[in-house]
Design a protein around this motif. Structure first.
Motif, PDB file in Angstrom:
ATOM      1  N   ASN A 189      20.309  42.600  43.823  1.00  0.00           N
ATOM      2  CA  ASN A 189      21.532  41.887  43.492  1.00  0.00           C
ATOM      3  C   ASN A 189      21.299  40.974  42.299  1.00  0.00           C
ATOM      4  OD1 ASN A 189      23.775  40.041  43.522  1.00  0.00           O
ATOM      5  ND2 ASN A 189      24.204  40.803  45.583  1.00  0.00           N
ATOM      6  N   ALA A 190      22.217  41.027  41.347  1.00  0.00           N
ATOM      7  CA  ALA A 190      22.049  40.242  40.116  1.00  0.00           C
ATOM      8  C   ALA A 190      21.909  38.757  40.408  1.00  0.00           C
ATOM      9  CB  ALA A 190      23.230  40.487  39.180  1.00  0.00           C
ATOM     10  N   THR A 191      22.586  38.265  41.478  1.00  0.00           N
ATOM     11  CA  THR A 191      22.501  36.838  41.801  1.00  0.00           C
ATOM     12  C   THR A 191      21.150  36.459  42.385  1.00  0.00           C
ATOM     13  OG1 THR A 191      23.440  37.232  43.995  1.00  0.00           O
ATOM     14  CG2 THR A 191      24.980  36.731  42.209  1.00  0.00           C
ATOM     15  N   GLU A 192      20.366  37.469  42.790  1.00  0.00           N
ATOM     16  CA  GLU A 192      19.076  37.203  43.414  1.00  0.00           C
ATOM     17  C   GLU A 192      17.892  37.645  42.555  1.00  0.00           C
ATOM     18  OE1 GLU A 192      19.104  38.960  47.280  1.00  0.00           O
ATOM     19  OE2 GLU A 192      20.840  37.814  47.974  1.00  0.00           O
ATOM     20  N   ILE A 193      18.206  38.137  41.385  1.00  0.00           N
ATOM     21  CA  ILE A 193      17.111  38.545  40.502  1.00  0.00           C
ATOM     22  C   ILE A 193      16.222  37.354  40.190  1.00  0.00           C
ATOM     23  CG2 ILE A 193      16.560  39.351  38.168  1.00  0.00           C
ATOM     24  CD1 ILE A 193      18.963  41.147  38.291  1.00  0.00           C
ATOM     25  N   GLY A 194      16.888  36.190  40.045  1.00  0.00           N
ATOM     26  CA  GLY A 194      16.122  34.970  39.837  1.00  0.00           C
ATOM     27  C   GLY A 194      15.824  34.693  38.384  1.00  0.00           C
ATOM     28  N   ARG A 195      15.100  33.647  38.219  1.00  0.00           N
ATOM     29  CA  ARG A 195      14.798  33.141  36.891  1.00  0.00           C
ATOM     30  C   ARG A 195      14.030  34.154  36.044  1.00  0.00           C
ATOM     31  NH1 ARG A 195      12.469  29.132  38.827  1.00  0.00           N
ATOM     32  NH2 ARG A 195      10.347  29.780  38.402  1.00  0.00           N
ATOM     33  N   VAL A 196      13.021  34.790  36.631  1.00  0.00           N
ATOM     34  CA  VAL A 196      12.196  35.733  35.873  1.00  0.00           C
ATOM     35  C   VAL A 196      13.015  36.948  35.457  1.00  0.00           C
ATOM     36  CG1 VAL A 196      10.180  37.245  35.960  1.00  0.00           C
ATOM     37  CG2 VAL A 196      10.077  34.970  36.992  1.00  0.00           C
ATOM     38  N   GLY A 197      13.853  37.442  36.373  1.00  0.00           N
ATOM     39  CA  GLY A 197      14.665  38.603  36.063  1.00  0.00           C
ATOM     40  C   GLY A 197      15.640  38.342  34.939  1.00  0.00           C
ATOM     41  N   ILE A 198      16.275  37.195  34.952  1.00  0.00           N
ATOM     42  CA  ILE A 198      17.245  36.858  33.909  1.00  0.00           C
ATOM     43  C   ILE A 198      16.546  36.737  32.554  1.00  0.00           C
ATOM     44  CG2 ILE A 198      18.822  35.065  33.098  1.00  0.00           C
ATOM     45  CD1 ILE A 198      19.496  34.515  36.045  1.00  0.00           C
ATOM     46  N   LYS A 199      15.403  36.071  32.552  1.00  0.00           N
ATOM     47  CA  LYS A 199      14.664  35.928  31.287  1.00  0.00           C
ATOM     48  C   LYS A 199      14.173  37.281  30.788  1.00  0.00           C
ATOM     49  CE  LYS A 199      13.164  31.188  32.214  1.00  0.00           C
ATOM     50  NZ  LYS A 199      12.025  30.294  32.521  1.00  0.00           N
ATOM     51  N   THR A 200      13.743  38.126  31.712  1.00  0.00           N
ATOM     52  CA  THR A 200      13.264  39.448  31.324  1.00  0.00           C
ATOM     53  C   THR A 200      14.379  40.278  30.689  1.00  0.00           C
ATOM     54  OG1 THR A 200      11.608  39.443  33.090  1.00  0.00           O
ATOM     55  CG2 THR A 200      12.227  41.581  32.179  1.00  0.00           C
ATOM     56  N   MET A 201      15.535  40.302  31.344  1.00  0.00           N
ATOM     57  CA  MET A 201      16.644  41.101  30.822  1.00  0.00           C
ATOM     58  C   MET A 201      17.175  40.528  29.506  1.00  0.00           C
ATOM     59  SD  MET A 201      16.613  43.525  32.886  1.00  0.00           S
ATOM     60  CE  MET A 201      17.995  44.428  32.186  1.00  0.00           C
ATOM     61  N   ALA A 202      17.114  39.199  29.361  1.00  0.00           N
ATOM     62  CA  ALA A 202      17.532  38.585  28.097  1.00  0.00           C
ATOM     63  C   ALA A 202      16.622  39.040  26.958  1.00  0.00           C
ATOM     64  CB  ALA A 202      17.517  37.061  28.218  1.00  0.00           C
ATOM     65  N   TRP A 203      15.315  39.074  27.220  1.00  0.00           N
ATOM     66  CA  TRP A 203      14.394  39.541  26.187  1.00  0.00           C
ATOM     67  C   TRP A 203      14.626  41.022  25.891  1.00  0.00           C
ATOM     68  CZ3 TRP A 203      11.235  38.021  22.475  1.00  0.00           C
ATOM     69  CH2 TRP A 203      10.397  38.974  21.913  1.00  0.00           C
ATOM     70  N   PHE A 204      14.814  41.845  26.938  1.00  0.00           N
ATOM     71  CA  PHE A 204      15.052  43.261  26.729  1.00  0.00           C
ATOM     72  C   PHE A 204      16.284  43.490  25.858  1.00  0.00           C
ATOM     73  CE2 PHE A 204      12.878  44.643  30.953  1.00  0.00           C
ATOM     74  CZ  PHE A 204      11.654  44.354  30.394  1.00  0.00           C
ATOM     75  N   LEU A 205      17.337  42.745  26.126  1.00  0.00           N
ATOM     76  CA  LEU A 205      18.569  42.906  25.345  1.00  0.00           C
ATOM     77  C   LEU A 205      18.328  42.540  23.886  1.00  0.00           C
ATOM     78  CD1 LEU A 205      21.576  43.526  25.237  1.00  0.00           C
ATOM     79  CD2 LEU A 205      22.034  41.145  25.862  1.00  0.00           C
ATOM     80  N   GLY A 206      17.637  41.422  23.661  1.00  0.00           N
ATOM     81  CA  GLY A 206      17.340  41.015  22.292  1.00  0.00           C
ATOM     82  C   GLY A 206      16.463  42.022  21.570  1.00  0.00           C
ATOM     83  N   ALA A 207      15.418  42.506  22.258  1.00  0.00           N
ATOM     84  CA  ALA A 207      14.518  43.484  21.645  1.00  0.00           C
ATOM     85  C   ALA A 207      15.254  44.798  21.366  1.00  0.00           C
ATOM     86  CB  ALA A 207      13.317  43.736  22.560  1.00  0.00           C
ATOM     87  N   SER A 208      16.154  45.191  22.266  1.00  0.00           N
ATOM     88  CA  SER A 208      16.937  46.420  22.056  1.00  0.00           C
ATOM     89  C   SER A 208      17.807  46.293  20.813  1.00  0.00           C
ATOM     90  CB  SER A 208      17.810  46.707  23.278  1.00  0.00           C
ATOM     91  OG  SER A 208      17.023  46.940  24.430  1.00  0.00           O
TER      92      SER A 208
END
Length: 438
Positions: free
Chosen positions: A92-111
């Motif tokens: 669940n996106a609400t439970e991904i947590g701090r690490v998950g959000i930061k990870t996906m933010a970096w992935f989006l930027g790198a993409s």
């Protein structure tokens, strides 16, 4: 990502000789098909009159067309199953947590950076402009008779975004509609968790089957490469090889720029010790380059990241997600190759189309990690979506293996940088204590 891929390819101490032997044998087949295709095409072009050469090229293109049809056959279920399973595994996106959000933010930027580099370099180098191909001159029966890419705009993009029926979208290979539906299914399954566990397992089984089917299709790539090269050179002469050389050189130049940007971001975030990370993974990068498989390097890469000082709990979280959502090399290649094909046919994409292309590739390259030469399937999807000549796949297929080596190595670098950056953002990028096995 498929754990069985890692078990089949690697053991804890490295890759098995059997798998590496198969990779070398396949590489030999690719090289042999390339050389044979060039020789046969050149002989036909030099010795046959134009009418006969056209007939020979048409006969050879039957092989390429069969390969393209096989690719199109697996596209819809492959994208649906892989994307749904990848999203459902995230939780669940609400439970991904701090690490998950930061990870996906970096992935989006790198993409975004990867796609932008591909767009800018393809426009600057114009690798396909010298071909001057015409759609109506192609002999491929699956090629579209005319391109209406100029008529496609942002309004059309939004109209086709939401499917009226997923069955209709699947039947017509409307990939963006399939992606939208898959995102909803995956998000809902992740939210329901245990209630949807059986469906998620079924979708993952479907994904595994489609991965295997794609693997079977890709085993015929040497034959398709021979036919594509022989047909192209038979029609257009040996001069097309020079265009391929510029295409390959331009792509690797673009990869070099992307590597420089990724390493610069690593040094800015982590500090000078980030260069030690690049040095420590160099053999793993070479392994991915030699085998054209970033998956083959996964177990060794995970241990190297931990040895560098990234906590295992972070490396084990970021790296698998990166293999599904952070394919920097593959994304840049898709952009570069699609513009190469458009330039070869003299088709200029509008700004709105390029924005749509940007968004489409952001999502279509997700969740297909582990599929040999999956970028070909993504390119086929994109050409179909923008009504570009599907026979253009034959142009890039001839050198795809050479380029696959570079993008596999780039995926390793991109995911290593992502793990180090996320660990630094978490304040955890320090050598772990000896007792830390988390």
């Amino acid at each position: 990502m498929r754990d069985e891929t890692f078990h089949a390819v690697c053991k804890p101490n490295g890759c098995t000789p059997v798998m590496l032997g198969r990779q070398r044998l396949f590489t030999v087949f690719i090289l042999a098909a390339t050389v044979l295709g060039i020789v046969v095409g050149w002989l036909c072009n030099r010795s046959l009159p134009s009418e006969k050469a056209l007939e020979v090229a048409a006969n050879l293109s039957i092989i390429t067309d069969a390969f393209l049809r096989l690719i199109k056959m697996v596209i819809a279920p492959l994208v649906f199953a892989s994307l749904v399973s990848a999203i459902a595994r995230m939780g669940n996106a609400t439970e991904i947590g701090r690490v998950g959000i930061k990870t996906m933010a970096w992935f989006l930027g790198a993409s975004c950076i990867s796609l932008m580099v591909g767009l800018v370099m393809a426009h600057w180098l114009q690798p396909g402009a010298a071909l001057h191909l015409h759609v109506d001159a192609q002999v491929s029966p699956v090629a579209v008779s005319s391109s209406n890419a100029e008529s496609f705009g942002l309004t059309d993009f939004m109209t086709h975004l939401i499917p009226r029926s997923i069955v209709e979208a699947m039947a017509n290979n409307e990939i963006l509609q399939i992606v939208v539906f898959s995102i909803f299914i995956g998000t809902a399954a992740a939210a329901l968790r245990e209630k949807a566990s059986k469906l998620v397992e079924l979708v993952e089984q479907l994904a595994a089957i489609m991965f295997k089917m794609t693997d079977y299709v890709m085993k015929t790539a040497p034959l398709a490469i021979f036919a594509a090269l022989a047909s192209s050179i038979c029609l257009h002469g040996i001069g097309i090889v020079d265009t391929y050389a510029r295409f390959v050189a331009g792509f690797y130049l673009s990869l070099g720029i992307l590597w420089a940007l990724l390493i610069a971001a690593l040094v800015v975030t982590v500090g000078p010790r980030g260069l030690r990370l690049i040095s420590s993974i160099r053999h793993t990068v070479l392994l991915a380059f030699a085998t054209s498989s970033s998956e083959a390097a996964y177990p060794r890469l995970l241990e190297q990241l931990v040895d560098f000082g990234i906590p295992r709990r972070i490396a084990s979280f970021v790296l698998p997600l990166g293999y599904s959502f952070n394919l920097d090399g593959a994304m840049m290649y898709c952009t570069f190759a699609i513009l190469f094909i458009a330039q070869a046919y003299g088709i200029e994409l509008t700004l709105a189309q390029q924005v749509a292309l940007f968004g489409l590739l952001i999502v279509t390259t997700k969740g297909v990690a582990g599929v040999p030469r999956a970028a070909i399937a993504v390119i086929a999807v994109t050409l179909h979506y923008f009504k570009l000549p599907e026979s253009g796949i034959a142009l890039v297929l001839a050198v795809d293996h050479i380029l696959d080596m570079g993008r596999s190595a780039t995926n390793i670098v991109g995911n290593s940088v992502a793990a180090a950056v996320v660990a630094t953002w978490e304040g955890a990028a320090e050598p772990p204590p000896q007792s830390d096995s988390a």
